[in-house]
Design an enzyme around this catalytic site. Structure first.
Site, PDB file in Angstrom:
ATOM      1  N   ASP A  35      12.678 -32.388  25.720  1.00 29.77           N
ATOM      2  CA  ASP A  35      11.918 -31.334  26.386  1.00 29.77           C
ATOM      3  C   ASP A  35      12.468 -29.953  26.040  1.00 29.77           C
ATOM      4  OD1 ASP A  35      11.405 -30.517  29.932  1.00 29.77           O
ATOM      5  OD2 ASP A  35      10.492 -29.749  28.088  1.00 29.77           O
ATOM      6  N   SER A 199       2.548 -14.474  20.237  1.00 27.71           N
ATOM      7  CA  SER A 199       1.528 -14.643  19.193  1.00 27.71           C
ATOM      8  C   SER A 199       0.669 -13.385  19.174  1.00 27.71           C
ATOM      9  CB  SER A 199       0.649 -15.857  19.519  1.00 27.71           C
ATOM     10  OG  SER A 199      -0.546 -15.846  18.746  1.00 27.71           O
TER      11      SER A 199
HETATM   12  O1  LIG Z   1       8.715 -27.609  32.966  1.00 31.09           O
HETATM   13  C1  LIG Z   1       8.200 -27.242  31.923  1.00 31.09           C
HETATM   14  C2  LIG Z   1       7.471 -25.893  31.858  1.00 31.09           C
HETATM   15  C3  LIG Z   1       8.515 -24.825  31.914  1.00 31.09           C
HETATM   16 CL1  LIG Z   1       7.740 -23.320  32.277  1.00 31.09          CL
HETATM   17  N1  LIG Z   1       8.253 -27.950  30.745  1.00 31.09           N
HETATM   18  N2  LIG Z   1       8.909 -29.136  30.709  1.00 31.09           N
HETATM   19  C4  LIG Z   1       8.455 -30.199  31.434  1.00 31.09           C
HETATM   20  N3  LIG Z   1       9.160 -31.320  31.588  1.00 31.09           N
HETATM   21  C5  LIG Z   1       8.472 -32.271  32.404  1.00 31.09           C
HETATM   22  C6  LIG Z   1       7.198 -31.547  32.763  1.00 31.09           C
HETATM   23  N4  LIG Z   1       7.319 -30.254  32.086  1.00 31.09           N
END
Ligand SMILES: O=C(CCCl)NNC1=[NH+]CCN1
Length: 329
Positions: A35, A199
């Protein structure tokens, strides 16, 4: 100096990509979600209540001769989608592909939210964001990447996520066979602990790029491409039969015909999300209507270039140059 590579598998509808890791001695094999939108390495563990484990593999620190409890340390994390988990911390050996980090902070879960309990294939998360947002208290810990960086030929990793097929994470090298054309580079703003970038614009279908600054993060842990409401509205205004369906929580549209491509700029290059990738998944058994892979970022504070965007490209997460590189493949 080393390099490493590990395969990552697409779950149904590419909702997430799961990658094998090993923890402890003898090695305990788990499969986790890499992640880039978070910075904790946490796993299902023997410290959880049995009712919260439904098919996942668990880490048992007591079964590892190299585990060492980080006394007094705890962690608690809540993700952008509202899912959460918490627990305590061990140092143990973690191996990914051919790369090993001794004394990696492994965050053992004591509690996880239902989203994780109800996802039987996912045994935890491995954060590849910046260690500045690691949630361990009282002393935040380093990510696996931060710990392995010094051993790599160069401090970067690359993602090659695919639609419904195994992809790969590479560490320490850029595989020239993994992409075509040139890599478009753009500076990273890591002030919030994410792989943030801006972007310069977007286009729908074959039109020319519209100037519209989009600030967001490259996030392998988010499934969809979440963009400003105005851009999402402009895109779906060109998709026949598209409408916002509050019961589904987003834009839905007929699964046929294939919707137009969505293009976003990266520096002076472009990334094309093919229309058939915007067809995220059917919402009915007759496969008549589909949920869109492009949805609004309202409430988050920035856009999220999740798997729908990342799987179109070969992406370089370069911590040395503090830059992101996007290439076609
Ligand atoms: O939590 C986020 C967004 C950060 Cl702003 N991404 N990572 C993730 N891991 C499980 C669900 N989402």
């Amino acid at each position: 100096r080393q390099t490493g590579t590990v395969e990552t598998d697409a779950e149904k509808h590419d909702v997430e990509y799961l990658t094998p890791i090993s923890i402890g001695t003898p090695p305990q094999d788990l499969i986790v979600d890499f992640d880039t939108g978070s910075s904790d390495l946490w796993v299902f563990s023997t410290e959880m209540a049995a009712k919260d484990i439904k098919g996942q593999a668990v880490y048992d620190p007591n079964n590892s001769s190299t585990s060492e409890k980080l006394q007094g340390s705890t962690w608690q994390i809540t993700y952008g989608d509202g899912s959460s988990s918490s627990g305590d911390v061990y140092l143990d050996t973690v191996t990914i592909g051919n790369l090993t980090v001794p004394n990696q902070a492994v965050e053992a879960a004591k509690k996880v939210s239902d989203e994780f309990t109800d996802d039987p294939n996912n045994d935890g998360l491995l954060g590849l964001g910046f260690s500045s947002i690691n949630t361990v208290q009282p002393t935040p810990q380093n990510t696996f990447f931060d710990n392995v960086k010094k051993n790599l030929d160069t401090p970067l990793f690359t993602t090659d996520l695919k639609h419904g097929a195994p992809g790969s994470y590479n560490f320490g090298y850029i595989d020239p066979a993994a992409y075509i054309g040139n890599i478009s580079w753009t500076p990273v703003d890591n002030s919030q602990g994410f792989w943030g970038f801006t972007s310069p614009g977007y286009a729908v279908g074959t039109e020319t790029l519209r100037n519209h600054s989009i600030s967001g993060i490259a996030d392998t842990g988010t499934t969809l491409l979440l963009l400003p409401k105005s851009i999402v509205k402009a895109y779906y205004s060109e998709v026949q039969g598209a409408q916002y369906d509050s019961s589904q929580g987003g834009y839905v549209f007929p699964c046929s015909p294939t919707p137009p491509d969505f293009v976003f700029g990266v520096n002076n290059g472009i990334v094309t999300v093919p229309g058939d990738m915007v067809l995220y998944a059917p919402i009915d058994s007759a496969n008549q209507n589909c949920f869109g892979g492009i949805q609004s970022d309202t409430g988050i504070g920035f856009s999220i270039f999740g798997d729908v965007a990342l799987k179109t490209s070969f992406v370089v997460f370069d911590a040395g140059g503090l830059q992101l590189g996007w290439a076609a493949k």
